[in-house]
Every structure is written in C-alpha cells, then in structure tokens.
Design an enzyme around this catalytic site. Structure first.
Site, PDB file in Angstrom:
ATOM      1  N   ARG A  20      46.347  48.775  58.668  1.00 27.65           N
ATOM      2  CA  ARG A  20      47.112  49.648  59.457  1.00 27.65           C
ATOM      3  C   ARG A  20      48.071  50.509  58.708  1.00 27.65           C
ATOM      4  NH1 ARG A  20      51.018  45.937  62.969  1.00 27.65           N
ATOM      5  NH2 ARG A  20      50.758  44.940  60.883  1.00 27.65           N
ATOM      6  N   ASN A  38      47.713  46.167  65.738  1.00 26.04           N
ATOM      7  CA  ASN A  38      46.897  44.724  65.899  1.00 26.04           C
ATOM      8  C   ASN A  38      46.704  44.452  67.379  1.00 26.04           C
ATOM      9  OD1 ASN A  38      46.789  44.615  63.097  1.00 26.04           O
ATOM     10  ND2 ASN A  38      48.261  43.034  62.883  1.00 26.04           N
TER      11      ASN A  38
END
Length: 92
Positions: A20, A38
């Site tokens: 990320r 996520n």
C-alpha cells in the site's frame, strides 16, 4: 482532460510487504488521486483516478508491486472519475 477511475484488485502476497505505501508513492509520482487498502481476503484494493496513460503505468506497476510482494493476478474495473479525491493515500 478526460480523467478515468480504475479500481484494481491485486491478489497474491500483497499484505505486510509495503504494498500500500509503495502504491501511494507510485501513484503520487504519476499525479493520480485515490487510495489503496487491504481487504479481508488478503488482497489489496486500489482505486485511482487520473488520465489513462498514468493509470496504465500504475496498473503495470501493480502487476509487479514492491520487491517483497508476489502478485498472482490483478483485476481492473474502469469507470468515469468522480473527482472525489484530493490526494492518494492509504485507507484502513
């Protein structure tokens, strides 16, 4: 400018490997807005808005990810940009 919105689902070993944060860096360099987060199934969702060329570059990057990641497959859904994002960040 014709902005688009791409929603990418990235499957593989993509959580706990700086995926990320690396996506935020890459998307920022490309001038995109949106987020990466996520998902409970172990995948990562990336929602990005910007011009098509930058989105294509982000998609290619997402297919590889950062060094510790193992990307098995990506899915892409395309739509019109909403303009709702001011930056690109991590969502939890």
């Amino acid at each position: 400018m014709n902005n688009e919105r791409w929603t990418l689902l990235i499957h593989g070993r993509v959580q706990g490997v700086y995926y990320r944060a690396s996506t935020v860096e890459t998307a920022g360099e490309l001038g995109l807005t949106g987020y990466a987060r996520n998902l409970p199934d172990g995948s990562v969702e990336v929602v990005a808005e910007g011009d098509r060329e930058a989105l294509e570059q982000l998609h290619r990057w997402c297919e590889q990810g950062p060094p510790a990641a193992r990307v098995d497959r990506t899915e892409v859904a395309r739509s019109e940009a909403s303009g709702e994002f001011g930056t690109f960040d991590v969502r939890r």
